[in-house]
Design an enzyme around this catalytic site. Structure first.
Site, mmCIF file in Angstrom:
data_model
loop_
_atom_site.group_PDB
_atom_site.id
_atom_site.type_symbol
_atom_site.label_atom_id
_atom_site.label_comp_id
_atom_site.label_asym_id
_atom_site.label_seq_id
_atom_site.Cartn_x
_atom_site.Cartn_y
_atom_site.Cartn_z
ATOM 1 N N SER A 174 42.996 -12.595 -52.049
ATOM 2 C CA SER A 174 42.051 -12.920 -50.988
ATOM 3 C C SER A 174 41.865 -11.715 -50.065
ATOM 4 O O SER A 174 42.836 -11.120 -49.608
ATOM 5 C CB SER A 174 42.598 -14.114 -50.204
ATOM 6 O OG SER A 174 41.690 -14.414 -49.193
ATOM 7 N N GLY A 175 40.606 -11.381 -49.827
ATOM 8 C CA GLY A 175 40.302 -10.261 -48.935
ATOM 9 C C GLY A 175 40.257 -8.930 -49.646
ATOM 10 O O GLY A 175 40.071 -7.888 -49.030
ATOM 11 N N THR A 190 34.041 -10.943 -53.433
ATOM 12 C CA THR A 190 32.697 -11.446 -53.145
ATOM 13 C C THR A 190 31.755 -10.282 -52.871
ATOM 14 O O THR A 190 30.620 -10.265 -53.355
ATOM 15 C CB THR A 190 32.756 -12.410 -51.949
ATOM 16 O OG1 THR A 190 33.731 -13.391 -52.260
ATOM 17 C CG2 THR A 190 31.438 -13.058 -51.681
ATOM 18 N N ASN A 208 41.338 -13.108 -44.622
ATOM 19 C CA ASN A 208 39.960 -12.640 -44.775
ATOM 20 C C ASN A 208 39.056 -13.454 -43.840
ATOM 21 O O ASN A 208 39.128 -14.686 -43.829
ATOM 22 C CB ASN A 208 39.541 -12.850 -46.247
ATOM 23 C CG ASN A 208 38.131 -12.356 -46.536
ATOM 24 O OD1 ASN A 208 37.444 -11.868 -45.638
ATOM 25 N ND2 ASN A 208 37.726 -12.492 -47.779
ATOM 26 N N SER A 211 36.557 -15.693 -46.200
ATOM 27 C CA SER A 211 37.253 -15.989 -47.450
ATOM 28 C C SER A 211 36.532 -17.088 -48.236
ATOM 29 O O SER A 211 36.180 -18.132 -47.689
ATOM 30 C CB SER A 211 38.669 -16.437 -47.115
ATOM 31 O OG SER A 211 39.360 -16.696 -48.291
ATOM 32 N N SER A 212 36.314 -16.832 -49.518
ATOM 33 C CA SER A 212 35.658 -17.851 -50.354
ATOM 34 C C SER A 212 36.701 -18.921 -50.641
ATOM 35 O O SER A 212 37.759 -18.614 -51.181
ATOM 36 C CB SER A 212 35.190 -17.255 -51.677
ATOM 37 O OG SER A 212 34.623 -16.008 -51.465
ATOM 38 N N GLY A 224 41.678 -15.177 -56.089
ATOM 39 C CA GLY A 224 42.706 -14.382 -56.757
ATOM 40 C C GLY A 224 44.048 -15.069 -56.696
ATOM 41 O O GLY A 224 44.203 -16.137 -56.085
ATOM 42 N N GLU A 260 47.395 -16.280 -55.609
ATOM 43 C CA GLU A 260 47.844 -16.501 -54.239
ATOM 44 C C GLU A 260 49.332 -16.776 -54.206
ATOM 45 O O GLU A 260 49.813 -17.714 -54.846
ATOM 46 C CB GLU A 260 47.091 -17.672 -53.604
ATOM 47 C CG GLU A 260 45.761 -17.239 -53.034
ATOM 48 C CD GLU A 260 45.075 -18.299 -52.204
ATOM 49 O OE1 GLU A 260 45.614 -19.418 -52.078
ATOM 50 O OE2 GLU A 260 43.995 -18.011 -51.696
HETATM 51 N N1 LIG Z 1 32.936 -2.406 -50.747
HETATM 52 C C1 LIG Z 1 33.137 -2.766 -49.498
HETATM 53 N N2 LIG Z 1 32.648 -2.036 -48.497
HETATM 54 C C2 LIG Z 1 32.849 -2.403 -47.209
HETATM 55 N N3 LIG Z 1 33.538 -3.489 -46.831
HETATM 56 C C3 LIG Z 1 34.069 -4.267 -47.803
HETATM 57 C C4 LIG Z 1 33.864 -3.970 -49.182
HETATM 58 N N4 LIG Z 1 34.506 -4.913 -49.884
HETATM 59 C C5 LIG Z 1 35.033 -5.775 -48.990
HETATM 60 N N5 LIG Z 1 34.765 -5.396 -47.750
HETATM 61 C C6 LIG Z 1 35.209 -6.062 -46.493
HETATM 62 O O1 LIG Z 1 36.274 -6.909 -46.784
HETATM 63 C C7 LIG Z 1 35.990 -8.251 -46.438
HETATM 64 C C8 LIG Z 1 36.562 -9.212 -47.448
HETATM 65 O O2 LIG Z 1 35.919 -9.056 -48.678
HETATM 66 P P1 LIG Z 1 35.557 -10.318 -49.613
HETATM 67 O O3 LIG Z 1 35.111 -11.446 -48.823
HETATM 68 O O4 LIG Z 1 34.704 -9.789 -50.684
HETATM 69 O O5 LIG Z 1 36.995 -10.633 -50.178
HETATM 70 P P2 LIG Z 1 37.311 -11.662 -51.351
HETATM 71 O O6 LIG Z 1 38.096 -10.899 -52.357
HETATM 72 O O7 LIG Z 1 36.108 -12.324 -51.812
HETATM 73 O O8 LIG Z 1 38.285 -12.637 -50.608
HETATM 74 P P3 LIG Z 1 38.445 -14.204 -50.859
HETATM 75 O O9 LIG Z 1 39.234 -14.371 -52.107
HETATM 76 O O10 LIG Z 1 39.207 -14.643 -49.661
HETATM 77 O O11 LIG Z 1 37.102 -14.765 -50.934
HETATM 78 C C9 LIG Z 1 34.485 -8.327 -46.372
HETATM 79 O O12 LIG Z 1 34.091 -9.301 -45.461
HETATM 80 C C10 LIG Z 1 34.113 -6.941 -45.921
HETATM 81 O O13 LIG Z 1 34.203 -6.853 -44.521
HETATM 82 MG MG LIG Z 2 35.367 -14.160 -51.677
#
Ligand SMILES: Nc1ncnc2c1ncn2[C@@H]1O[C@H](COP(=O)(O)OP(=O)(O)OP(=O)(O)O)[C@@H](O)[C@H]1O
Ligand SMILES: [Mg+2]
Length: 1035
Positions: free
Chosen positions: A107-108, A112, A157, A160-161, A387, A389
Site C-alpha cells: 500500500s502506498g 494506482t 497512503n 489508498s485503494s 499489495g 499486507e
Molecule cells: N510516479 C509517481 N510520481 C509522483 N507521485 C507518486 C507516483 N506514484 C505514487 N505517487 C504518490 O504516492 C501516493 C500513493 O500512490 P498510490 O495511491 O498509487 O499507491 P497504491 O500502491 O495504489 O496504494 P494502495 O495499495 O494503498 O492503493 C500517490 O497518492 C502519489 O502522491
Molecule cells: Mg491504489
C-alpha cells in the site's frame, strides 16, 4: 538525424538489474538507492519494471517524454513505465497478442498511479478521433469515480485503494480503444462502520459534506459538520493536500462524462447520505415480560430522515432492528434482537448498503464503457490490486488473509509466466534449456485454496456447520487438519515445534507466505466470511420506494425467498480470483513492481530496511536470479553488431555479410570463451553480465580511441579546409579587387574623355551659334529695312488713293446737287396742286388696312359672355372700334341662339321672364339662374304615390312641389303639396295626396314674395273668399 541511444548509455547505476555485478541483496539495494537519489525511479529486471514511489511530481511524464518513448524498443532508452506501456501496446497492436499489466506492491507504493500512467500513455499514443476520444475520456474518467467511492486515507497512503481493480481495455484491429470492462475485488467494507486510528472513511463521505451546496445537503437531510456523524472518524477528517470540495466537483464531472444521469447521481448520493444517517442510529434496551431485553431505536429523528431519503416505511425498518425472523422449511420463528445484535444488524446493513452500491457503480460504469462493436477485440488488462499486507503483531485479520492469498496467486502466475516466457524464448531461439531452480509457491496456494482441506474450504465448512460455531472452533479445526503443513504454524497444533513459541499467540495462526511469515488473528474470521445480513433488513430494503436500493437487495423480494445460504465472502473471492488468474494466463504479462521508499510519504528518503523488506517479499532477487540462471543478456544480432563492430578490424567500419556472421567474427576476434555466450536464431545470448561489461568496457576504450582519431582527422580536415577556404577566398578577393581597380581606372579615363569632348563640342557649338546669330541678325535687318520701305510706299499710295476717292465723291455730290437743282427747277410747277390730298388718302388707307388685318387676327372667343376686346390702336378710330365690338357681339349672340332646340328655347324664355320678374328685386335670384326650371318637381305622373291626386286634376300641372303652409292662427307650419295649373292653385295633403284647397286663379288678387333670400310667398285672395284672405306659404 535520429540519435540512437541505449539502455547502457549514460547509465546511473545499472538500468537493468540482470546486469548487476556482483549480484547480492546489498548491491541490489545500493543500485536502487543510487538511481533513486538521481531521480531514476524506474529500473528493469529484464522486462519487469521496478518502480520506486518518488512522493513528488517528477518532470518525466510530459508529452515530450511520451513522444520520446513512442515506437522505441524497450531497451533503447533509460528505464521508464512508458517503455513498458509502449512495448505492451505495440505487441497488442502489431502482433495481435492480448496483454495484461500486473501492478503489484504494498500500500502506498504507487500501483494506482502506475496504472493511471499506463492508461494515459496508451490513450496518448493510440488513435484519435471524436468517437475514440470519447471512449478514452470515459475510460480515464472512470478512475476518479471509483477512487472517490473505493479509496480512503490510511496511515500508509492518503489515497489508498480499498478494493482490487482489474480493467480490460478493448482495442480494435487498428489499436484504437473501443471500450472496457472493470472487475472489482473485495471492497474493504468494514471501513464504512469503523476506521483504524489515524485513518478515514471512504473519500466520498467527506467530499459530499465539504463539496455539496447548502441546497443539496438540505435535500439529502445532511449537515456539513463531520462531527455529526458517528461513522466518520474525526482525528484525520481533513488531509493536507486533499481538497475534498474540489474533488467532489471532479467526481460529479467525471460521473457526467462517464454517462451517469442526473437522477442516478442523486440516488447514489442519497444512499451515501443514508449510510451516514444509519451510523447515527442508537439503540436502548426495553425489558419484555419474558425477562429478555429487546432493542429499541433511541432517537427516531435520524431513522425518520433516513426512511424519508430511501422511501422506506419507518415502522418496517424499526421492527427489523428489534426482531429477526428465522425461516426453516415451512416454519417462521421470530426472535427479538438485543441491543448488541441491533448494533450488529445496523453495521451489517451499512456495510452491505455501501459495498453493494460500490458494485452497482462498477456495473453502471461498465454499461457506459462497454465496447459497442461486435468485431474481435484485442485486450489490454490492467491489474491494480492491493499489495501484500503485513500489519504489526496480530493486527492481520480476514481481509489481510484474503489479500495475501490473492498476492500468492499473483506471485505464482508471475513465476509461471516469467519462466514459461524465458523457456519459450530459448526454445524459439534454439538454445539448449537448463532447468532453473526457483521457489514455487504453489504449495502455499494449495494450503489456502485446496477444496478439501484448504483454509478457505475449512472456514466455509465451519460457517455452514450446525451447532455453535466460533472463531476458536475454526482455529481448532485448522490445527487438526493443517498441522503437518510446512507453511502453517500454530501454537496449538500437534507440532511440538511451536508449543513454546511465544511470538505465536493462542488465538492466532501463522502462514509462511512467499513474501514472509504473517500472523493472523482468527477473531472475526467466521463473521466476516459469513457476511450475514438479517433477512428482515434485506426485505425492508426491498420494500423501499427508491429505484436504486430495490435493485441492490434482490434477495429481499418475498416472492423469491431462497432458503439457501448466500455464498460466503471467502468462497466468492476464491472464485473471482480463480477467474482472474484464468484470464491473466491467456494474456501476455507485463510486470510493474512498485516499491515504497519510506513510511513517511516523503520525497528523497530511502529507508534501507523498508526497501530491503519489499525486495525480499516481492521476490525480486529471485526474479533476477531466474533471469540470470539462463543467460543474463540477449540482444538481436543487428543492434549487437552495430554496437560493438568497432572492436574488430574486420567488422569496422562496415560489415558486408549477414549480421550473425559479423557477430561471430567479432566474438572470435575478441576471444570471448565459448561457454560465455550462445548463438540463437536471431539473438546472441550472453550468460554472464561480466562478459557484457567486458564488451562495454572494450567499447568504451575503443570509443575513446575512435573519438581521438575522429578528433584528429576532424581537426586536420578542419585546418585544411580552413586554409583552402582562406586561399580560395584570397583569390576571389584579389580578382574582385583587380576588377574593381580596372573598373575605377576605366571610369576615370572615360570621364576625362567625356569632359574634353564636351569642352570641344561646346566651343564648336558656341562658334557656330555666334555665326548663325550674326547671319540671323543680318537677315532681320534686311527684312526691317524692306518693311519700312514697303510701309512708306504703301502709305504714300494710300494717301494718294484716299485723295482720289474724296475728289470723286465731291464730284458726285456736286453733280447730284446740280442735277437736283435742275430737276426741282423743272418740275416745281406740277407738284404743288394735289400732292397733299393724295399722300393723306394713301396714309389713311394704309392705316385702316393695317387696323382691320390686326383686328381679324385678334378677335375674342365666340362665347356670348366673353367680355374681352382688343385695345384701340388709334384714338381717331374710337367710334369705329366700339361699333365693331357691338356688331361682333350681336353677331356671335345670333350664332349662339341659332344652335338652340325648341325646348331649350322655351327654358330660356322662362328664364328671361323670371329675370324680368326677380332680377335685382329678390336676393335669392342670382343663385337660381343656373338651375333649370322643371315645374313638376314631384314627378306627379310617374310617382305612384301621387297617381290618385294627378288623376283627380284633369288639367296640365305646371308646377308641383312641397311647400309649408303657415297657420295664421298659431304660426306653425305644415307641409302641403303645391300644384299649379293654368286655372287654379291646389294645396293637397303631403301624406295622403288629398286635395285640401283648390283656388281658381281668378280668385287670386296677387302673389307676393320678400326681397330677401328666403322661400316665402303669400297668395292674396279677392274679397270673394273672405275667409281665406291671405295664404302664406314657403318652400
Ligand atoms: N510516479 C509517481 N510520481 C509522483 N507521485 C507518486 C507516483 N506514484 C505514487 N505517487 C504518490 O504516492 C501516493 C500513493 O500512490 P498510490 O495511491 O498509487 O499507491 P497504491 O500502491 O495504489 O496504494 P494502495 O495499495 O494503498 O492503493 C500517490 O497518492 C502519489 O502522491
Ligand atoms: Mg491504489
Amino acid at each position: 538525424m535520429e540519435v540512437k541511444t541505449s539502455l547502457l548509455d549514460n547509465m546511473i547505476g545499472v538500468g537493468d538489474m540482470v546486469l548487476l555485478e556482483p549480484l547480492s541483496e546489498d548491491s541490489f539495494l545500493e543500485n536502487l538507492k543510487k538511481r533513486f537519489d538521481h531521480n531514476e525511479i524506474y529500473t528493469y529486471i529484464g522486462s519487469v519494471v521496478i518502480s520506486l514511489n518518488p512522493y513528488r511530481s517528477l518532470p518525466i511524464y510530459t508529452p515530450d517524454k511520451v513522444e520520446e518513448y513512442r515506437n522505441r524498443n524497450f531497451y533503447e532508452l533509460s528505464p521508464h513505465i512508458y517503455a513498458l506501456a509502449d512495448e505492451a501496446y505495440r505487441s497488442l497492436r502489431d502482433q495481435d497478442k492480448d496483454q495484461c499489466i500486473l501492478i503489484t506492491g504494498e500500500s502506498g507504493a504507487g500501483k494506482t498511479e502506475a496504472s493511471k500512467l499506463v492508461m494515459s500513455y496508451v490513450a496518448a499514443v493510440c488513435g484519435k478521433g471524436q468517437e475514440v476520444n470519447k471512449v478514452k475520456e470515459q475510460l480515464l474518467q472512470s478512475n476518479p469515480v471509483l477512487e472517490a467511492f473505493g479509496n480512503a486515507k490510511t496511515v500508509r497512503n492518503d489515497n489508498s485503494s480499498r478494493f482490487g481493480k482489474y480493467m480490460d481495455i478493448e482495442f480494435d484491429f487498428k489499436g484504437d480503444p473501443l471500450g472496457g470492462v472493470i472487475s472489482n475485488y473485495l471492497l474493504e467494507k468494514s471501513r464504512v462502520v469503523k476506521q483504524p486510528r489515524g485513518e478515514r472513511n471512504f473519500h466520498i463521505f467527506y467530499q459530499l459534506l465539504s463539496g455539496a451546496s447548502d441546497d443539496m445537503l438540505k435535500k439529502l437531510k445532511l449537515e456539513r459538520d463531520f462531527s455529526k456523524y458517528n461513522y466518520l472518524s474525526l482525528d484525520s477528517a481533513t488531509v493536507s493536500g486533499l481538497d475534498d470540495a474540489a474533488n467532489f466537483r471532479t467526481v460529479r464531472n467525471a460521473m457526467q462524462i462517464v454517462g451517469f444521469m442526473e437522477d442516478e447521481m442523486q440516488s447514489v448520493l442519497e444512499l451515501v447520505a443514508a449510510v451516514l444517517k444509519l451510523g447515527n442510529l442508537d439503540f436502548k434496551p426495553e425489558s419484555r415480560c419474558n425477562g429478555m431485553d429487546e432493542s429499541r431505536v433511541k432517537d427516531k429523528n435520524d431513522l425518520k430522515e433516513m426512511c424519508e431519503l430511501l422511501g422506506i416505511e419507518q415502522s418496517v425498518l424499526e421492527r427489523a432492528f428489534s426482531y429477526r425472523t428465522v425461516e426453516a422449511k415451512m416454519e417462521k420463528v421470530s426472535t427479538t434482537l438485543n441491543v448488541a445484535q441491533a448494533y450488529y444488524a445496523r453495521d451489517a446493513l451499512a456495510k452491505n448498503l455501501y459495498s453493494r452500491l460500490f458494485s452497482w457503480l462498477v456495473t453502471r460504469i461498465n454499461e457506459s464503457i462497454r465496447a459497442q462493436a461486435k468485431t474481435r477485440h484485442k485486450v489490454m488488462g490492467v491489474l491494480d490490486i492491493y499489495g501484500f499486507e503485513i500489519f504489526e503483531e496480530t493486527d492481520n485479520s480476514f481481509e489481510q488473509f484474503i489479500i495475501n492469498y490473492c498476492n500468492e496467486k499473483l506471485q505464482q502466475i508471475f513465476i509461471e509466466l516469467t519462466l514459461r516466457e524465458e523457456q519459450e524464448e530459448y526454445v524459439r531461439e534454439g538454445i539448449e534449456w537448463t532447468n532453473i531452480e526457483y521457489f514455487n509457491n504453489a504449495v502455499i496456494c494449495d494450503l489456502i485454496e485446496n477444496n478439501q482441506n484448504g483454509i478457505l474450504a475449512m472456514l466455509d465448512e465451519e460457517c455452514l456447520r450446525p451447532g455453535t460455531v466460533t472463531d476458536e472452533t475454526f482455529l481448532d479445526k485448522l490445527n487438526t487438519i493443517c498441522a503437518e503443513h510446512q507453511h502453517f504454524e500454530s501454537r496449538l497444533n500437534k507440532n511440538s515445534k511451536f508449543l513454546n513459541d511465544h511470538s505465536l499467540p493462542h488465538n492466532c495462526f501463522r502462514i509462511q507466505h512467499y513474501a514472509g511469515k504473517v500472523l493472523y488473528r482468527v477473531e472475526g474470521f467466521v463473521d466476516k466470511n459469513n457476511d450475514l445480513l438479517y433477512r428482515d433488513l434485506s426485505q425492508a430494503m426491498y420494500k423501499a420506494n427508491h429505484s436504486l436500493i430495490k435493485q441492490l437487495f434482490p434477495e429481499g423480494n418475498p416472492a423469491k425467498v431462497n432458503l439457501k445460504r448466500p455464498p460466503t465472502a471467502g468462497f466468492q473471492f476464491r472464485a473471482s480470483v480463480g477467474t482472474l488468474m484464468g484470464n491473466l494466463q491467456t494474456k501476455n504479462p507485463n510486470y510493474i513492481r512498485c516499491i515504497k521508499p519510506n513510511d513517511k510519504k516523503a520525497a528523497h528518503i530511502f529507508t534501507d530496511s523498508l526497501v530491503r523488506h519489499q525486495v525480499r517479499y516481492l521476490g525480486l532477487m529471485e526474479n533476477v536470479r531466474v533471469r540470470r540462471a539462463g543467460y543474463a543478456f540477449r540482444q538481436a544480432y543487428e543492434p549487437c553488431l552495430e554496437r560493438y563492430k568497432m572492436l574488430c578490424k574486420n567488422t569496422w567500419p562496415h560489415w558486408k555479410g549477414p549480421a550473425r556472421q559479423g557477430v561471430e567474427v567479432l566474438m572470435t576476434d575478441l576471444q570471448v570463451p565459448a561457454e560465455e555466450f550462445a548463438y540463437g536464431r536471431s539473438k546472441i545470448f550472453i550468460r554472464n553480465p561480466r562478459t557484457l561489461f567486458f564488451l562495454e568496457e572494450k567499447r568504451k576504450q575503443c570509443l575513446e580511441d575512435l573519438a581521438t582519431l575522429i578528433q584528429k582527422i576532424y581537426r586536420g580536415w578542419k585546418c585544411r579546409s580552413h586554409f583552402l577556404l582562406l586561399k580560395k577566398s584570397e583569390i576571389v578577393v584579389a580578382a574582385w579587387y583587380r576588377r574593381y581597380a580596372q573598373q575605377k581606372k576605366y571610369q576615370k579615363i572615360k570621364h576625362s574623355t567625356t569632359v574634353v569632348q564636351s569642352y570641344t563640342r561646346g566651343w564648336q557649338a558656341r562658334k557656330l551659334l555666334r555665326e548663325l546669330k550674326y547671319q540671323k541678325k543680318c537677315e532681320e535687318a534686311v527684312t526691317t529695312i524692306a518693311a519700312f520701305w514697303h510701309g512708306t510706299q504703301a502709305r504714300r499710295e494710300l494717301r494718294r488713293l484716299k485723295e482720289e476717292a474724296r475728289r470723286k465723291h465731291a464730284v458726285a455730290v456736286i453733280w447730284a446737287y446740280w442735277q437736283g437743282l435742275k430737276v426741282r427747277r423743272e418740275y416745281r410747277k406740277f407738284f404743288r396742286a394735289n400732292a397733299g390730298r393724295k399722300i393723306y388718302n394713301f396714309t389713311i388707307q394704309r392705316i385702316m388696312q393695317k387696323y382691320f388685318l390686326g383686328l381679324k387676327s385678334n378677335l375674342p372667343s365666340m362665347s356670348p359672355i366673353d367680355k374681352s376686346w382688343p385695345a384701340r390702336p388709334y384714338s381717331f378710330l374710337e367710334g369705329v372700334h366700339a361699333e365693331l365690338r357691338r356688331i361682333f357681339h350681336l353677331w356671335r349672340c345670333k350664332k349662339y341662339r341659332s344652335q338652340f332646340t325648341e325646348e331649350k328655347k322655351a327654358v330660356y324664355e322662362e328664364k328671361l321672364e323670371a329675370s324680368e320678374l326677380f332680377k335685382d328685386k329678390k336676393a335669392l335670384y342670382p343663385s337660381s339662374v343656373s338651375q333649370t326650371f322643371k315645374g313638376d318637381y314631384l314627378e306627379m305622373v310617374k310617382n305612384p304615390k301621387y297617381q290618385k291626386l294627378s288623376s283627380a286634376i284633369d288639367e296640365k300641372i305646371l308646377l308641383a312641389d312641397v311647400v309649408n303652409k303657415i297657420n295664421r292662427a298659431n304660426g306653425k307650419s305644415s307641409p302641403r303639396l303645391f300644384l299649379l295649373t293654368k286655372k287654379s292653385v291646389i294645396l293637397a295633403d303631403q301624406k295622403t295626396g288629398q286635395v285640401k284647397t283648390s283656388l281658381p286663379l281668378p280668385d287670386l288678387s296677387s302673389v307676393s314674395t320678400s326681397t330677401q333670400s328666403d322661400g316665402f310667398f303669400a297668395l292674396k285672395l279677392k274679397e270673394v273668399r273672405r275667409k281665406w284672405f291671405e295664404v302664406y306659404l314657403f318652400f
